[in-house]
Design a protein around this motif. Structure first.
Motif, short mmCIF file in Angstrom:
data_model
loop_
_atom_site.label_atom_id
_atom_site.label_comp_id
_atom_site.label_asym_id
_atom_site.label_seq_id
_atom_site.Cartn_x
_atom_site.Cartn_y
_atom_site.Cartn_z
N ASP A 203 31.39 -46.05 -46.98
CA ASP A 203 31.40 -47.24 -46.12
C ASP A 203 30.03 -47.90 -46.09
OD1 ASP A 203 34.02 -46.71 -45.58
OD2 ASP A 203 33.66 -45.70 -43.67
N ALA A 204 28.98 -47.08 -46.03
CA ALA A 204 27.62 -47.64 -46.02
C ALA A 204 27.34 -48.38 -47.32
CB ALA A 204 26.60 -46.52 -45.80
N ARG A 205 27.80 -47.82 -48.43
CA ARG A 205 27.60 -48.49 -49.72
C ARG A 205 28.32 -49.84 -49.76
NH1 ARG A 205 28.32 -43.38 -52.99
NH2 ARG A 205 26.20 -42.68 -53.45
N GLU A 206 29.55 -49.84 -49.24
CA GLU A 206 30.30 -51.09 -49.21
C GLU A 206 29.62 -52.13 -48.33
OE1 GLU A 206 34.21 -50.08 -48.01
OE2 GLU A 206 34.76 -49.15 -49.93
N THR A 207 29.09 -51.68 -47.17
CA THR A 207 28.36 -52.60 -46.29
C THR A 207 27.12 -53.13 -46.99
OG1 THR A 207 29.14 -51.36 -44.35
CG2 THR A 207 27.25 -52.82 -44.04
N LYS A 208 26.41 -52.24 -47.68
CA LYS A 208 25.22 -52.67 -48.42
C LYS A 208 25.59 -53.70 -49.48
CE LYS A 208 21.79 -50.87 -51.67
NZ LYS A 208 21.32 -49.66 -52.40
N SER A 209 26.67 -53.42 -50.20
CA SER A 209 27.10 -54.36 -51.23
C SER A 209 27.47 -55.71 -50.63
CB SER A 209 28.30 -53.77 -51.99
OG SER A 209 28.78 -54.68 -52.96
N THR A 210 28.15 -55.69 -49.46
CA THR A 210 28.52 -56.93 -48.79
C THR A 210 27.29 -57.72 -48.38
OG1 THR A 210 30.56 -55.91 -47.96
CG2 THR A 210 29.80 -57.91 -46.86
N LYS A 211 26.29 -57.02 -47.79
CA LYS A 211 25.06 -57.69 -47.38
C LYS A 211 24.32 -58.29 -48.57
CE LYS A 211 25.32 -56.71 -42.96
NZ LYS A 211 25.51 -57.78 -41.94
N GLN A 214 26.10 -61.40 -49.63
CA GLN A 214 25.82 -62.50 -48.70
C GLN A 214 24.42 -63.06 -48.93
OE1 GLN A 214 26.52 -60.78 -44.83
NE2 GLN A 214 28.74 -61.01 -44.95
#
Length: 318
Positions: A203-211, A214
């Motif tokens: 989940d943290a990796r996905e959040t990082k990728s999203t950020k 953006q």
């Protein structure tokens, strides 16, 4: 007489039985989705791939083994039941990664029979051989992969490498089986706590990728805006450049024209320039030019500011 009659009856009976066997075993049909191998006295013979009605020698001289041309699925690590339930085999799917983590890996192998003779005669249990080769291939690939790759974005590469290795093994075994594809179903950790930790990491990796996406989007947007502003400034500067050049060209042309006139009659031109300059500098002044008796020009040049003439009283009434 009775013995001869008995022997004749037995012979007729045997002939009738043989005729019935021959009638039912000398022809066979092959469907469009099937392929057949004619076996003569236990040895492989002709391979039949054309659909339709075919004839052969009666049993037991010849028999036919019919195989499907369709694609088969080998379920490794689980078995899907008719009711939709799945029976799992954890001992089969448990394997260790290259960084020494245990994972449970199950997959599906798509395969088909490409050489019926080899499939029938080069191995007693070709399906079991395929199952063992699948286990060897997936364990080898997982054993050379990191846990992160096995659980996240490395699954497609694991599938590709497993398919390549399994194809090489089946070619080596030479049992007439071709591998069409390998698809991982589930790759997960056996321990619930470790599984939750890796889920949090994912989940943290996905959040990082999203950020990051953006931020890249905002950066690209700002770059586009700045590039637009730069283009507008350049366009404006080019316009001003062209205008100034044209103005300078016009001023040069006027200067040249005055210079030509000045060369032709320097005194008159000089006086004209003085008068035009005075008119420009003192637009409200009244200029008087007076000549003496000798005819010289601009001997006396009084300059007085122009004042409005006062109105006479009662002029409006007149």
């Amino acid at each position: 007489m009775s013995t001869k009659r008995t022997l004749l009856t037995i012979a007729l009976g045997l002939f009738a039985i043989f005729a019935i066997i021959a009638a039912f075993t000398t022809w066979y049909t092959v469907d469009e989705s099937e392929q057949a191998v004619v076996v003569t006295f236990g040895k492989s013979g002709e391979t039949i791939t054309e659909s339709g009605l075919h004839f052969k020698l009666p049993w037991p001289m010849q028999k036919v083994e019919v195989l499907s041309k369709e694609t088969f699925s080998l379920e490794f690590g689980y078995k899907e039941r008719s009711q939709g339930d799945m029976e799992l085999y954890p001992s089969e799917t448990k394997m260790i990664t290259g960084d020494e983590f245990f994972v449970l890996t199950d997959l599906v192998v798509q395969w088909k029979i490409t050489d019926p003779k080899k499939y029938l005669f080069n191995s007693e249990e070709p399906k079991e051989l395929l199952h063992s080769a699948t286990s060897s291939a997936i364990r080898s690939i997982i054993g050379n992969s990191k846990i992160d790759a096995a659980l996240t974005d490395g699954k497609s590469e694991i599938e590709s490498k497993t398919r390549e290795l399994l194809s090489q093994l089946m070619e080596k075994y030479d049992v007439g089986i071709s591998i069409l594809g390998v698809k991982l179903q589930d790759v997960e950790l056996p321990n619930e706590e470790v599984r939750a930790a890796f889920t949090a990491v994912t989940d943290a990796r996905e959040t990082k990728s999203t950020k990051i996406n953006q931020a890249d989007k905002y950066r690209n947007q700002r770059i586009s805006e700045v590039q637009g502003e730069i283009a507008a400034i350049k366009s404006k500067a080019e316009g001003q450049k062209v205008a100034r050049i044209e103005q300078a060209v016009g001023d040069v042309a006027v200067f040249k024209q005055l210079y030509n006139e000045y060369k032709g009659n320097q005194a008159i031109t000089r006086e004209r320039l003085v008068l035009e300059t005075l008119e420009t500098v003192l637009p409200q002044a009244q200029i008087y030019i007076m000549n003496d008796d000798e005819g010289s020009t601009m001997k006396y040049l009084p300059i007085q500011p122009a004042t409005p003439k006062p109105k006479e009283e009662g002029s409006d009434s007149q």
